[in-house]
Design a protein around this motif. Sequence first.
Motif, PDB file in Angstrom:
ATOM      1  N   GLY A   1       0.772  -1.034   0.187  1.00  0.00           N
ATOM      2  CA  GLY A   1       0.325   0.072  -0.179  1.00  0.00           C
ATOM      3  C   GLY A   1       0.742   1.022   0.150  1.00  0.00           C
ATOM      4  N   ALA A   2       1.893   1.206   0.389  1.00  0.00           N
ATOM      5  CA  ALA A   2       3.187   2.176   0.505  1.00  0.00           C
ATOM      6  C   ALA A   2       3.306   3.381  -1.012  1.00  0.00           C
ATOM      7  CB  ALA A   2       4.669   1.615   0.903  1.00  0.00           C
ATOM      8  N   ALA A   3       3.076   2.152  -2.463  1.00  0.00           N
ATOM      9  CA  ALA A   3       3.404   2.928  -3.480  1.00  0.00           C
ATOM     10  C   ALA A   3       2.020   2.686  -4.495  1.00  0.00           C
ATOM     11  CB  ALA A   3       4.450   1.891  -4.267  1.00  0.00           C
ATOM     12  N   GLU A   4       2.192   3.381  -5.534  1.00  0.00           N
ATOM     13  CA  GLU A   4       0.935   3.078  -6.509  1.00  0.00           C
ATOM     14  C   GLU A   4       1.663   3.919  -8.068  1.00  0.00           C
ATOM     15  OE1 GLU A   4      -2.568   6.089  -5.950  1.00  0.00           O
ATOM     16  OE2 GLU A   4      -1.579   6.709  -4.276  1.00  0.00           O
TER      17      GLU A   4
ATOM     18  N   ASN B   1     -10.786   0.478  -1.765  1.00  0.00           N
ATOM     19  CA  ASN B   1     -11.226   2.153  -1.577  1.00  0.00           C
ATOM     20  C   ASN B   1      -9.746   3.197  -1.991  1.00  0.00           C
ATOM     21  OD1 ASN B   1     -13.880   1.088  -0.566  1.00  0.00           O
ATOM     22  ND2 ASN B   1     -12.995   0.933   1.182  1.00  0.00           N
ATOM     23  N   ALA B   2      -8.465   2.312  -1.243  1.00  0.00           N
ATOM     24  CA  ALA B   2      -7.976   2.956  -1.959  1.00  0.00           C
ATOM     25  C   ALA B   2      -7.961   4.035  -3.587  1.00  0.00           C
ATOM     26  CB  ALA B   2      -6.469   2.396  -2.006  1.00  0.00           C
ATOM     27  N   ILE B   3      -8.494   2.837  -4.586  1.00  0.00           N
ATOM     28  CA  ILE B   3      -8.638   3.218  -5.604  1.00  0.00           C
ATOM     29  C   ILE B   3      -9.613   4.721  -5.651  1.00  0.00           C
ATOM     30  CG2 ILE B   3      -8.744   2.332  -8.394  1.00  0.00           C
ATOM     31  CD1 ILE B   3      -6.894  -0.108  -7.248  1.00  0.00           C
ATOM     32  N   MET B   4     -10.968   4.447  -5.818  1.00  0.00           N
ATOM     33  CA  MET B   4     -11.648   4.635  -6.129  1.00  0.00           C
ATOM     34  C   MET B   4     -12.300   5.827  -5.028  1.00  0.00           C
ATOM     35  SD  MET B   4     -12.749   3.614  -9.557  1.00  0.00           S
ATOM     36  CE  MET B   4     -12.707   2.461 -10.278  1.00  0.00           C
ATOM     37  N   VAL B   5     -11.912   5.271  -3.907  1.00  0.00           N
ATOM     38  CA  VAL B   5     -12.687   6.920  -2.900  1.00  0.00           C
ATOM     39  C   VAL B   5     -13.082   8.364  -2.758  1.00  0.00           C
ATOM     40  CG1 VAL B   5     -12.583   7.039  -0.248  1.00  0.00           C
ATOM     41  CG2 VAL B   5     -13.535   5.249  -0.770  1.00  0.00           C
ATOM     42  N   PRO B   6     -13.587   8.856  -2.710  1.00  0.00           N
ATOM     43  CA  PRO B   6     -13.805  10.428  -3.039  1.00  0.00           C
ATOM     44  C   PRO B   6     -12.240  11.268  -1.617  1.00  0.00           C
ATOM     45  CG  PRO B   6     -15.629   9.811  -2.351  1.00  0.00           C
ATOM     46  CD  PRO B   6     -14.962   8.272  -2.692  1.00  0.00           C
TER      47      PRO B   6
ATOM     48  N   GLY C   1     -11.652  -9.816  -0.300  1.00  0.00           N
ATOM     49  CA  GLY C   1     -11.317 -10.231  -1.213  1.00  0.00           C
ATOM     50  C   GLY C   1      -9.807 -10.274  -0.432  1.00  0.00           C
ATOM     51  N   PRO C   2      -8.990 -10.693  -1.311  1.00  0.00           N
ATOM     52  CA  PRO C   2      -7.361 -10.357  -1.068  1.00  0.00           C
ATOM     53  C   PRO C   2      -6.996  -9.080  -1.070  1.00  0.00           C
ATOM     54  CG  PRO C   2      -7.289 -11.683  -3.079  1.00  0.00           C
ATOM     55  CD  PRO C   2      -8.750 -11.589  -1.845  1.00  0.00           C
ATOM     56  N   ALA C   3      -7.331  -8.115  -2.241  1.00  0.00           N
ATOM     57  CA  ALA C   3      -6.724  -6.662  -2.384  1.00  0.00           C
ATOM     58  C   ALA C   3      -7.899  -6.044  -2.046  1.00  0.00           C
ATOM     59  CB  ALA C   3      -6.116  -6.575  -3.266  1.00  0.00           C
ATOM     60  N   ALA C   4      -9.155  -6.507  -1.118  1.00  0.00           N
ATOM     61  CA  ALA C   4     -10.727  -5.721  -0.868  1.00  0.00           C
ATOM     62  C   ALA C   4      -9.513  -4.472   0.001  1.00  0.00           C
ATOM     63  CB  ALA C   4     -11.544  -6.275  -0.355  1.00  0.00           C
ATOM     64  N   ARG C   5      -8.823  -4.015   0.281  1.00  0.00           N
ATOM     65  CA  ARG C   5      -8.543  -2.869   0.845  1.00  0.00           C
ATOM     66  C   ARG C   5      -7.833  -1.836   0.095  1.00  0.00           C
ATOM     67  NH1 ARG C   5      -1.823  -3.528   2.462  1.00  0.00           N
ATOM     68  NH2 ARG C   5      -2.087  -1.498   3.207  1.00  0.00           N
ATOM     69  N   TYR C   6      -7.230  -2.036  -1.243  1.00  0.00           N
ATOM     70  CA  TYR C   6      -6.875  -1.017  -2.158  1.00  0.00           C
ATOM     71  C   TYR C   6      -7.923  -0.295  -2.728  1.00  0.00           C
ATOM     72  CZ  TYR C   6      -2.394  -3.065  -1.222  1.00  0.00           C
ATOM     73  OH  TYR C   6      -1.344  -3.945  -0.058  1.00  0.00           O
TER      74      TYR C   6
ATOM     75  N   TYR D   1     -11.141  -8.297 -10.414  1.00  0.00           N
ATOM     76  CA  TYR D   1     -12.164  -7.944  -9.292  1.00  0.00           C
ATOM     77  C   TYR D   1     -12.518  -8.300  -8.721  1.00  0.00           C
ATOM     78  CZ  TYR D   1     -14.201  -3.507 -12.632  1.00  0.00           C
ATOM     79  OH  TYR D   1     -14.523  -2.545 -13.424  1.00  0.00           O
ATOM     80  N   GLU D   2     -12.620  -9.453  -8.714  1.00  0.00           N
ATOM     81  CA  GLU D   2     -12.672 -10.688  -7.635  1.00  0.00           C
ATOM     82  C   GLU D   2     -11.628 -10.546  -6.128  1.00  0.00           C
ATOM     83  OE1 GLU D   2     -14.820 -12.742  -7.921  1.00  0.00           O
ATOM     84  OE2 GLU D   2     -15.017 -13.456  -6.270  1.00  0.00           O
ATOM     85  N   ARG D   3     -10.311  -9.904  -6.710  1.00  0.00           N
ATOM     86  CA  ARG D   3      -8.915  -9.933  -6.038  1.00  0.00           C
ATOM     87  C   ARG D   3      -9.652  -8.460  -4.578  1.00  0.00           C
ATOM     88  NH1 ARG D   3      -4.789 -12.175  -5.215  1.00  0.00           N
ATOM     89  NH2 ARG D   3      -3.564 -10.403  -4.619  1.00  0.00           N
ATOM     90  N   LEU D   4     -10.504  -7.537  -5.492  1.00  0.00           N
ATOM     91  CA  LEU D   4     -10.241  -6.333  -5.225  1.00  0.00           C
ATOM     92  C   LEU D   4     -12.011  -6.449  -4.426  1.00  0.00           C
ATOM     93  CD1 LEU D   4      -9.553  -4.224  -8.598  1.00  0.00           C
ATOM     94  CD2 LEU D   4      -8.515  -3.985  -5.596  1.00  0.00           C
ATOM     95  N   GLY D   5     -12.192  -7.710  -4.652  1.00  0.00           N
ATOM     96  CA  GLY D   5     -14.022  -7.463  -3.750  1.00  0.00           C
ATOM     97  C   GLY D   5     -15.328  -6.781  -4.523  1.00  0.00           C
ATOM     98  N   VAL D   6     -14.821  -7.218  -6.184  1.00  0.00           N
ATOM     99  CA  VAL D   6     -15.969  -6.413  -6.560  1.00  0.00           C
ATOM    100  C   VAL D   6     -16.746  -7.408  -7.214  1.00  0.00           C
ATOM    101  CG1 VAL D   6     -16.788  -4.398  -8.446  1.00  0.00           C
ATOM    102  CG2 VAL D   6     -14.419  -4.499  -7.041  1.00  0.00           C
ATOM    103  N   ARG D   7     -18.087  -7.420  -6.969  1.00  0.00           N
ATOM    104  CA  ARG D   7     -18.667  -8.499  -7.827  1.00  0.00           C
ATOM    105  C   ARG D   7     -20.075  -7.810  -8.469  1.00  0.00           C
ATOM    106  NH1 ARG D   7     -19.305 -13.198  -3.699  1.00  0.00           N
ATOM    107  NH2 ARG D   7     -17.801 -13.606  -3.773  1.00  0.00           N
ATOM    108  N   ILE D   8     -20.090  -8.053  -9.624  1.00  0.00           N
ATOM    109  CA  ILE D   8     -20.810  -7.777 -10.714  1.00  0.00           C
ATOM    110  C   ILE D   8     -22.010  -8.621 -10.335  1.00  0.00           C
ATOM    111  CG2 ILE D   8     -21.311  -6.408 -12.655  1.00  0.00           C
ATOM    112  CD1 ILE D   8     -19.360  -5.011 -11.466  1.00  0.00           C
ATOM    113  N   LEU D   9     -23.478  -8.127 -10.000  1.00  0.00           N
ATOM    114  CA  LEU D   9     -24.666  -9.302  -9.978  1.00  0.00           C
ATOM    115  C   LEU D   9     -25.025  -8.274 -11.058  1.00  0.00           C
ATOM    116  CD1 LEU D   9     -24.487 -10.412  -6.804  1.00  0.00           C
ATOM    117  CD2 LEU D   9     -23.901 -11.885  -8.554  1.00  0.00           C
ATOM    118  N   GLY D  10     -26.182  -9.222 -11.972  1.00  0.00           N
ATOM    119  CA  GLY D  10     -27.232  -7.988 -12.811  1.00  0.00           C
ATOM    120  C   GLY D  10     -26.647  -6.292 -13.181  1.00  0.00           C
ATOM    121  N   GLY D  11     -25.233  -6.489 -13.405  1.00  0.00           N
ATOM    122  CA  GLY D  11     -24.665  -5.762 -13.992  1.00  0.00           C
ATOM    123  C   GLY D  11     -24.753  -4.557 -13.028  1.00  0.00           C
ATOM    124  N   HIS D  12     -24.547  -4.527 -11.842  1.00  0.00           N
ATOM    125  CA  HIS D  12     -24.059  -3.741 -10.726  1.00  0.00           C
ATOM    126  C   HIS D  12     -23.383  -3.946  -9.799  1.00  0.00           C
ATOM    127  CE1 HIS D  12     -27.811  -1.261 -11.363  1.00  0.00           C
ATOM    128  NE2 HIS D  12     -28.205  -2.128 -11.676  1.00  0.00           N
TER     129      HIS D  12
END
Length: 472
Positions: A382-385, A466-471, A459-464, A442-453
């Motif tokens: 998480g130190a670099a991106e 939020n780091a990527i997309m949170v305002p 997920g093993p990388a779920a903490r990232y 997406y699986e690693r990031l814990g983002v599952r798409i169900l019915g387009g949503h």
Amino acid sequence: MKFWLVCLSGVVALASGLPACAAALHKYVVRVDSTLEYLSVSACFDGRAPQKLVAEDTASLYIDEIRLRDAGQGSLEISGWEATLSDLPDNACVDYDVKLRPVTTGAQQGGPQTRRIGRDLLTAIGDWFWRPVAMPAETDIEVRFELPDGVSVSAPWTAVGNSARVFRVGSTPRKWQGVVAFGGFSPVEITVPGARLQLVMIDSPRPALRDMFLRWIERAALAVTTIYGVFPVPELQVIVAPTSRGSKPVPWAYVSRGGGSAVHLFVRPHHNESEFMRDWSVVHEMSHLFLPYLQWGDAWLAEGLPTYFQNVVMARGGLIGPEEAWRRMYAGFESAKNVGSKYTVFEAASRIGKRGLYRRVYWGGAAYMLAADLRLRELSNGAAEFATALLEIRQCCLNGNYRWSAVDLVARLDASSGTSVFSDLVEEQLKARPFPDYETMYERLGVRILGGHPIFVDGPAARYRNAIMVPR
Ligand SMILES: [Zn+2]
């Protein structure tokens, strides 16, 4: 005692304490008539006159007359878009007149074009600007506009002092195109961290619309600064012009780099503010500026980065929610994965003109960016991106006057990140036949798409995620 007739370039001279070369400054005066289509140009050269003046190939359509002023024995010969100057004395002047014939119909596609919009005029610089074919590094051109009452000018060049009519052209290659606009607009300055934007709104939008465009551009530019804290380039010309074609708020937009950075947007003004705020075009175009100008054929990098960032920037800037950003990105990957599947993304990039392949290149490139961002975060705990490596690109490589190859830029990104992530992923994802594996990311990031949503799960990388997309 002996005097050496040498001089040093500015930076070396500064370091050594020895004299610098006398910098030459050619001076152009451009008189614009009230129709805005007739330009009378006086070009006076500082010291030795150039041997050739050149414009773009379109310019020969518009030149009315080109002549020497007080040139003694000198001569001038014009062929197409090249004027050859012979035996000119020092400090000679060349005068020429141009009658532009702007496009007035259809919708703009492609880059800079001389086009009439309402009473205002966009001009492709190469249509009328005849300049020395090559200039020494210390030489520049100053352009002073003389304009009718009530007419302003917008140029991508650097303004001299506080003047709104005098510019320095700088040293970007002549082939890099740009737009100079004339019209009844009042340029508006927008300041965001790291940059000054000059916004002009073509064809006099009514005040409420003007305020809305101003909020829109400012909000987008601020959103772009959420990537690494500042806007990627220090100055930006932004042109917003109405169009009646298309169906979206921004049917056409592009970035130009000639004379400085610029974003030009063709908009359908009847769309409402929230439609503009949720449209990806302006943040996509601005995100191009995180990278230097890349060579043709390297579109997976040149377009992949803005296609990835358009959603990241909008989520971080609060223009759309994180769920919507992940949804849009997923929809982009899905729309591209089966297009042109006989080509790798890498191969598709050099055939991007072929029907439909652009999707594979844009979204395949975007998947590569997500992969790089995620892997850098995981390797560094998480130190670099991605942005950490890009910030170094801002320092070293955005001001160059040549087009980079993707190979060189990937090597730079590897060096900036102290890893081989960027070059490894070129081999793993872009040169492999299947479309980059966004499902596993997406699986690693814990983002599952169900019915387009999207639904957020563990997920093993779920903490990232939020780091990527949170305002910010
Ligand atoms: Zn683009």
